[in-house]
Motif scaffolding. Structure first.
Motif, PDB file in Angstrom:
ATOM      1  N   LEU A  21       0.861  -1.170   0.000  1.00 34.19           N
ATOM      2  CA  LEU A  21       0.000   0.000   0.000  1.00 34.19           C
ATOM      3  C   LEU A  21       0.893   1.214   0.000  1.00 34.19           C
ATOM      4  CD1 LEU A  21      -2.901   1.093   0.245  1.00 34.19           C
ATOM      5  CD2 LEU A  21      -2.568   1.067   2.712  1.00 34.19           C
ATOM      6  N   GLY A  22       0.604   2.192  -0.848  1.00 34.54           N
ATOM      7  CA  GLY A  22       1.469   3.366  -0.874  1.00 34.54           C
ATOM      8  C   GLY A  22       0.950   4.450  -1.774  1.00 34.54           C
ATOM      9  N   GLY A  23       1.740   5.506  -1.849  1.00 29.51           N
ATOM     10  CA  GLY A  23       1.451   6.636  -2.710  1.00 29.51           C
ATOM     11  C   GLY A  23       2.663   6.923  -3.557  1.00 29.51           C
ATOM     12  N   ALA A  24       2.466   7.597  -4.675  1.00 29.61           N
ATOM     13  CA  ALA A  24       3.582   7.832  -5.582  1.00 29.61           C
ATOM     14  C   ALA A  24       3.391   9.125  -6.359  1.00 29.61           C
ATOM     15  CB  ALA A  24       3.726   6.671  -6.552  1.00 29.61           C
ATOM     16  N   GLY A  40       8.514   7.002 -11.890  1.00 29.18           N
ATOM     17  CA  GLY A  40       7.945   7.519 -10.662  1.00 29.18           C
ATOM     18  C   GLY A  40       8.576   6.905  -9.436  1.00 29.18           C
ATOM     19  N   GLY A  41       8.082   7.318  -8.303  1.00 27.32           N
ATOM     20  CA  GLY A  41       8.557   6.793  -7.035  1.00 27.32           C
ATOM     21  C   GLY A  41       7.695   7.299  -5.908  1.00 27.32           C
ATOM     22  N   GLY A  42       7.837   6.699  -4.733  1.00 28.24           N
ATOM     23  CA  GLY A  42       7.030   7.137  -3.610  1.00 28.24           C
ATOM     24  C   GLY A  42       7.291   6.313  -2.371  1.00 28.24           C
ATOM     25  N   VAL A  43       6.367   6.417  -1.428  1.00 28.74           N
ATOM     26  CA  VAL A  43       6.472   5.690  -0.166  1.00 28.74           C
ATOM     27  C   VAL A  43       5.618   4.434  -0.232  1.00 28.74           C
ATOM     28  CG1 VAL A  43       6.970   7.743   1.188  1.00 28.74           C
ATOM     29  CG2 VAL A  43       4.606   7.026   0.880  1.00 28.74           C
ATOM     30  N   SER A  44       6.009   3.424   0.545  1.00 26.53           N
ATOM     31  CA  SER A  44       5.307   2.148   0.532  1.00 26.53           C
ATOM     32  C   SER A  44       5.245   1.568   1.929  1.00 26.53           C
ATOM     33  CB  SER A  44       6.032   1.126  -0.352  1.00 26.53           C
ATOM     34  OG  SER A  44       6.114   1.561  -1.671  1.00 26.53           O
ATOM     35  N   GLY A  45       4.307   0.695   2.110  1.00 29.31           N
ATOM     36  CA  GLY A  45       4.234  -0.108   3.318  1.00 29.31           C
ATOM     37  C   GLY A  45       3.943  -1.542   2.939  1.00 29.31           C
ATOM     38  N   SER A  52       5.895  -6.736   8.818  1.00 33.66           N
ATOM     39  CA  SER A  52       5.515  -5.439   8.282  1.00 33.66           C
ATOM     40  C   SER A  52       6.740  -4.536   8.230  1.00 33.66           C
ATOM     41  CB  SER A  52       4.444  -4.795   9.158  1.00 33.66           C
ATOM     42  OG  SER A  52       3.296  -5.607   9.173  1.00 33.66           O
ATOM     43  N   GLY A  53       6.720  -3.586   7.312  1.00 33.15           N
ATOM     44  CA  GLY A  53       7.826  -2.656   7.204  1.00 33.15           C
ATOM     45  C   GLY A  53       7.437  -1.440   6.399  1.00 33.15           C
ATOM     46  N   LYS A  54       8.184  -0.374   6.582  1.00 35.05           N
ATOM     47  CA  LYS A  54       7.963   0.842   5.808  1.00 35.05           C
ATOM     48  C   LYS A  54       9.051   0.928   4.749  1.00 35.05           C
ATOM     49  CE  LYS A  54      10.510   3.612   9.163  1.00 35.05           C
ATOM     50  NZ  LYS A  54      11.110   2.478   9.808  1.00 35.05           N
ATOM     51  N   GLY A  55       8.770   1.641   3.682  1.00 35.58           N
ATOM     52  CA  GLY A  55       9.764   1.698   2.633  1.00 35.58           C
ATOM     53  C   GLY A  55       9.447   2.716   1.569  1.00 35.58           C
ATOM     54  N   TRP A  56       9.993   2.510   0.401  1.00 39.24           N
ATOM     55  CA  TRP A  56       9.848   3.397  -0.728  1.00 39.24           C
ATOM     56  C   TRP A  56       9.888   2.555  -1.996  1.00 39.24           C
ATOM     57  CZ3 TRP A  56      13.665   2.742   2.710  1.00 39.24           C
ATOM     58  CH2 TRP A  56      14.901   2.300   2.241  1.00 39.24           C
ATOM     59  N   ASN A  57       9.494   3.176  -3.118  1.00 35.76           N
ATOM     60  CA  ASN A  57       9.483   2.440  -4.382  1.00 35.76           C
ATOM     61  C   ASN A  57       9.899   3.345  -5.528  1.00 35.76           C
ATOM     62  OD1 ASN A  57       6.952   3.483  -5.880  1.00 35.76           O
ATOM     63  ND2 ASN A  57       6.206   3.069  -3.823  1.00 35.76           N
ATOM     64  N   ILE A  58      10.452   2.724  -6.558  1.00 36.67           N
ATOM     65  CA  ILE A  58      10.729   3.401  -7.821  1.00 36.67           C
ATOM     66  C   ILE A  58      10.142   2.534  -8.927  1.00 36.67           C
ATOM     67  CG2 ILE A  58      12.779   4.668  -7.069  1.00 36.67           C
ATOM     68  CD1 ILE A  58      14.487   2.490  -8.360  1.00 36.67           C
ATOM     69  N   ASN A  59       9.685   3.180  -9.980  1.00 38.39           N
ATOM     70  CA  ASN A  59       9.089   2.417 -11.075  1.00 38.39           C
ATOM     71  C   ASN A  59       9.287   3.140 -12.398  1.00 38.39           C
ATOM     72  OD1 ASN A  59       7.140   4.447 -10.359  1.00 38.39           O
ATOM     73  ND2 ASN A  59       5.671   3.355 -11.594  1.00 38.39           N
ATOM     74  N   GLY A  60       9.106   2.396 -13.457  1.00 38.34           N
ATOM     75  CA  GLY A  60       9.173   2.962 -14.794  1.00 38.34           C
ATOM     76  C   GLY A  60       8.547   1.995 -15.781  1.00 38.34           C
ATOM     77  N   GLY A  61       8.248   2.513 -16.944  1.00 36.99           N
ATOM     78  CA  GLY A  61       7.639   1.681 -17.964  1.00 36.99           C
ATOM     79  C   GLY A  61       7.074   2.509 -19.095  1.00 36.99           C
ATOM     80  N   VAL A  62       6.119   1.924 -19.793  1.00 35.65           N
ATOM     81  CA  VAL A  62       5.469   2.618 -20.899  1.00 35.65           C
ATOM     82  C   VAL A  62       3.961   2.377 -20.843  1.00 35.65           C
ATOM     83  CG1 VAL A  62       7.458   2.557 -22.460  1.00 35.65           C
ATOM     84  CG2 VAL A  62       5.809   0.702 -22.514  1.00 35.65           C
ATOM     85  N   ASP A  63       3.232   3.392 -21.279  1.00 34.71           N
ATOM     86  CA  ASP A  63       1.801   3.256 -21.545  1.00 34.71           C
ATOM     87  C   ASP A  63       1.647   3.168 -23.057  1.00 34.71           C
ATOM     88  OD1 ASP A  63       1.168   3.517 -18.861  1.00 34.71           O
ATOM     89  OD2 ASP A  63       0.860   5.676 -18.994  1.00 34.71           O
TER      90      ASP A  63
END
Length: 103
Positions: A21-24, A40-45, A52-63
């Motif tokens: 679960l998170g926001g980006a 993009g990137g953001g925070v994650s849980g 359980s843990g807290k963290g962050w994420n990075i992502n990329g791709g194409v639409d």
């Protein structure tokens, strides 16, 4: 570019299963073509699985826009979770996703 803000959740199988679960915040390239890259990137849980843990994420791709307002998203994401409270350090949860997008 186009700046976007979003949130979401997903369930990934890893033994028992893990919920994310998170926001980006993300940035997508402008263009009228059918292929539009994004990053993009953001925070994650993380809930479940090994704890359980807290963290962050990075992502990329194409639409890939099949119609003016409808397309398919291809994405790769690294969700990094800090388990330092139980002395495990940081784990990486890599996912590859395909989904539907609209604009």
């Amino acid at each position: 570019g186009r700046l976007g803000v979003g949130g979401g959740g997903r369930v990934v199988g890893r033994g028992v299963g893990v919920g994310w679960l998170g926001g980006a915040v993300g940035l997508a390239a402008d263009g009228s073509g059918k292929v539009q890259p994004f990053a993009g990137g953001g925070v994650s849980g993380i809930l479940g699985g090994d704890g359980s843990g807290k963290g962050w994420n990075i992502n990329g791709g194409v639409d890939y826009w099949m119609r003016e307002r409808f397309g398919v998203r291809f994405e790769i994401r690294d969700t990094m979770v800090d388990y330092s409270s139980n002395r495990r350090g940081v784990d990486h949860y890599w996912t590859i996703g395909v989904g539907l997008v609209g604009r």
